[in-house]
Design an enzyme around this catalytic site. Structure first.
Site, PDB file in Angstrom:
ATOM      1  N   ARG A  79      38.238 -13.421 -42.288  1.00 37.00           N
ATOM      2  CA  ARG A  79      38.393 -14.742 -41.674  1.00 37.00           C
ATOM      3  C   ARG A  79      39.331 -15.554 -42.559  1.00 37.00           C
ATOM      4  O   ARG A  79      39.059 -15.753 -43.745  1.00 37.00           O
ATOM      5  CB  ARG A  79      37.036 -15.409 -41.577  1.00 37.00           C
ATOM      6  CG  ARG A  79      37.009 -16.726 -40.832  1.00 37.00           C
ATOM      7  CD  ARG A  79      37.081 -16.529 -39.363  1.00 37.00           C
ATOM      8  NE  ARG A  79      36.673 -17.738 -38.645  1.00 37.00           N
ATOM      9  CZ  ARG A  79      36.946 -17.958 -37.382  1.00 37.00           C
ATOM     10  NH1 ARG A  79      37.617 -17.072 -36.689  1.00 37.00           N
ATOM     11  NH2 ARG A  79      36.529 -19.064 -36.794  1.00 37.00           N
ATOM     12  N   ASP A 134      30.680  -8.581 -42.506  1.00 35.39           N
ATOM     13  CA  ASP A 134      30.494  -7.382 -41.705  1.00 35.39           C
ATOM     14  C   ASP A 134      30.865  -7.657 -40.251  1.00 35.39           C
ATOM     15  O   ASP A 134      30.625  -8.753 -39.722  1.00 35.39           O
ATOM     16  CB  ASP A 134      29.042  -6.911 -41.766  1.00 35.39           C
ATOM     17  CG  ASP A 134      28.707  -6.241 -43.090  1.00 35.39           C
ATOM     18  OD1 ASP A 134      29.603  -6.155 -43.951  1.00 35.39           O
ATOM     19  OD2 ASP A 134      27.552  -5.800 -43.246  1.00 35.39           O
ATOM     20  N   ASP A 244      30.247 -26.362 -33.876  1.00 33.24           N
ATOM     21  CA  ASP A 244      30.909 -25.810 -32.690  1.00 33.24           C
ATOM     22  C   ASP A 244      29.907 -24.968 -31.917  1.00 33.24           C
ATOM     23  O   ASP A 244      30.075 -23.756 -31.722  1.00 33.24           O
ATOM     24  CB  ASP A 244      32.124 -24.986 -33.109  1.00 33.24           C
ATOM     25  CG  ASP A 244      33.117 -24.780 -31.968  1.00 33.24           C
ATOM     26  OD1 ASP A 244      32.845 -25.253 -30.852  1.00 33.24           O
ATOM     27  OD2 ASP A 244      34.158 -24.139 -32.189  1.00 33.24           O
ATOM     28  N   ASN A 249      31.023 -18.925 -29.464  1.00 33.22           N
ATOM     29  CA  ASN A 249      30.917 -18.648 -30.893  1.00 33.22           C
ATOM     30  C   ASN A 249      29.695 -17.784 -31.215  1.00 33.22           C
ATOM     31  O   ASN A 249      29.184 -17.819 -32.339  1.00 33.22           O
ATOM     32  CB  ASN A 249      30.870 -19.953 -31.691  1.00 33.22           C
ATOM     33  CG  ASN A 249      32.237 -20.609 -31.758  1.00 33.22           C
ATOM     34  OD1 ASN A 249      33.260 -19.932 -31.768  1.00 33.22           O
ATOM     35  ND2 ASN A 249      32.260 -21.928 -31.805  1.00 33.22           N
ATOM     36  N   ASP A 262      31.398 -19.013 -36.624  1.00 31.97           N
ATOM     37  CA  ASP A 262      32.205 -20.235 -36.663  1.00 31.97           C
ATOM     38  C   ASP A 262      31.408 -21.475 -37.084  1.00 31.97           C
ATOM     39  O   ASP A 262      31.033 -22.320 -36.271  1.00 31.97           O
ATOM     40  CB  ASP A 262      32.878 -20.470 -35.315  1.00 31.97           C
ATOM     41  CG  ASP A 262      33.991 -19.475 -35.056  1.00 31.97           C
ATOM     42  OD1 ASP A 262      34.296 -18.689 -35.969  1.00 31.97           O
ATOM     43  OD2 ASP A 262      34.545 -19.484 -33.943  1.00 31.97           O
ATOM     44  N   GLU A 264      32.657 -23.706 -39.348  1.00 33.17           N
ATOM     45  CA  GLU A 264      33.579 -24.591 -40.057  1.00 33.17           C
ATOM     46  C   GLU A 264      33.398 -26.064 -39.699  1.00 33.17           C
ATOM     47  O   GLU A 264      33.872 -26.940 -40.426  1.00 33.17           O
ATOM     48  CB  GLU A 264      35.023 -24.171 -39.793  1.00 33.17           C
ATOM     49  CG  GLU A 264      35.452 -24.235 -38.350  1.00 33.17           C
ATOM     50  CD  GLU A 264      36.735 -23.468 -38.124  1.00 33.17           C
ATOM     51  OE1 GLU A 264      37.264 -22.875 -39.069  1.00 33.17           O
ATOM     52  OE2 GLU A 264      37.216 -23.471 -36.970  1.00 33.17           O
TER      53      GLU A 264
END
Length: 376
Positions: A79, A134, A244, A249, A262, A264
């Site tokens: 990522r 993973d 999010d 996601n 996700d 963030e």
């Protein structure tokens, strides 16, 4: 001397669209040092997910290595944060914080967070910071094309979508149930009221993404004024919010979550930030379907259904939801306007005389602000 690259060519040269062979070589050298491999690991199966948003980018890969003669390896996801030259949507991409949040959620819950492997903050390795986790196999409702038009979720039965709704809302409730979030996630904590801190951060992002460069969007500024006029009297206790929170996601096996992704946009704040987000982000896609005279998925993630399921799963009564739905639509408007500006920057779109047209869901946001949006 060759001609200078066009903006679009420059973006392609400086982002994760780089040649995968060179990416594999750099990744192999780095991974070999991380695991103490006898020799550089073998990297195979590199690919980029077809589905994804406009934020961080990902590369899927398989790796094999040996340490003191013992073979090891697996399937992984790297990522990565976008480079500045790619005209990113968000001002900051703090992968270290995202990594720490995921680790904290995995430690505090039984939610299926992908096992984390390594964090690399040095951009010199792959051109940008990244972390590796993973790889989890399964399926994800796609944003492009939107799942309201085609795909496995569209083809599912109403009962199967209801199962997925229940399981997804339960994920949100379990995130919110993590005790003492400010102690567990100090990197997300801050002084003062959490909702005020959250809105102030969104306003600062709007200035960075658009307004400070002369791209004021009147409907966005009207939205911020609306929030001030309708501020909740009591936002309630703070929790860890996923940020999010939506099916796009989550990796599903069947209709059950296999991996929650996700993080963030994770923050400390009121529960309704996530509840409103999952409701409105589906309606964003559903309204697109309606605009094109398509059925979409009107039975999916309905406002009342989500609220009822969340209250049953969490024991919390949802409050001031209209405020948070407007706030979600406003935040998504900043995303859409930044993407529009990004496309103009790279010659993929043209400017418009009416800056409110930068917001794809302008009509929905206007109706929400006017109190005329129809949910049924």
């Amino acid at each position: 001397m060759a001609d200078d690259p066009t903006p679009t060519e420059q973006r392609r040269l400086t982002t994760s669209d780089r040649d995968l062979d060179s990416f594999a070589a750099d990744l192999s050298r780095w991974l070999g040092e991380r695991v103490g491999a006898d020799e550089p690991p073998t990297i195979t199966g590199l690919s980029r997910p077809q589905a994804g948003g406009m934020s961080s980018s990902s590369v899927l890969f398989d790796a094999e290595w040996s340490v003191a003669g013992q073979r090891d390896g697996g399937s992984f996801v790297a990522r990565m944060a976008p480079e500045d030259e790619s005209f990113p949507v968000f001002e900051t991409y703090d992968l270290a914080t995202q990594y720490q949040v995921m680790a904290g959620v995995a430690d505090a819950t039984e939610l299926p967070v992908p096992p984390l492997r390594w964090l690399e903050n040095d951009p010199a390795v792959l051109g940008t910071p990244f972390f590796v986790m993973d790889r989890i196999d399964g399926r994800v409702p796609t944003d492009n094309p939107p799942y309201v038009f085609v795909g496995w979720l569209f083809d599912a039965t109403a009962e199967e979508r209801a199962r997925l709704t229940d399981a997804t809302v339960e994920v949100i409730a379990k995130v919110h149930a993590i005790p003492d979030p400010e102690r567990r996630f100090p990197m997300l904590a801050g002084p003062g009221d959490s909702l005020r801190r959250h809105v102030d951060a969104q306003r600062a992002w709007y200035r960075w993404a658009l307004a400070d460069d002369g791209y004021q969007i009147p409907i966005i500024e009207r939205g911020f004024d609306w929030l001030e006029a309708h501020w909740p009297a009591d936002p309630g206790p703070d929790v860890l919010t996923w940020g999010d929170a939506r099916p796009g996601n989550i990796i599903y096996r069947g209709f059950e979550p296999a991996a929650v992704l996700d993080w963030e946009m994770a923050a400390i704040g009121p529960r309704e930030l996530d509840v409103a987000w999952i409701i409105f982000l589906h309606r964003f896609f559903q309204d697109i379907a309606t605009r094109f005279d398509q059925p979409g998925l009107p039975d999916f993630l309905r406002r009342d259904d989500v609220v009822a399921k969340y209250e049953a799963a969490s024991g919390h009564t949802v409050r001031d939801l209209d405020f948070y739905l407007v706030y979600t639509a406003l935040r998504h408007a900043i995303v859409m306007a930044r993407i529009k500006r990004r496309m103009i920057h790279f010659g993929e779109d043209t400017d418009t005389a009416d800056r409110d047209d930068y917001v794809m869901h302008r009509a929905s946001l206007e109706a929400l602000l006017d109190g005329t949006y129809e949910w049924d």
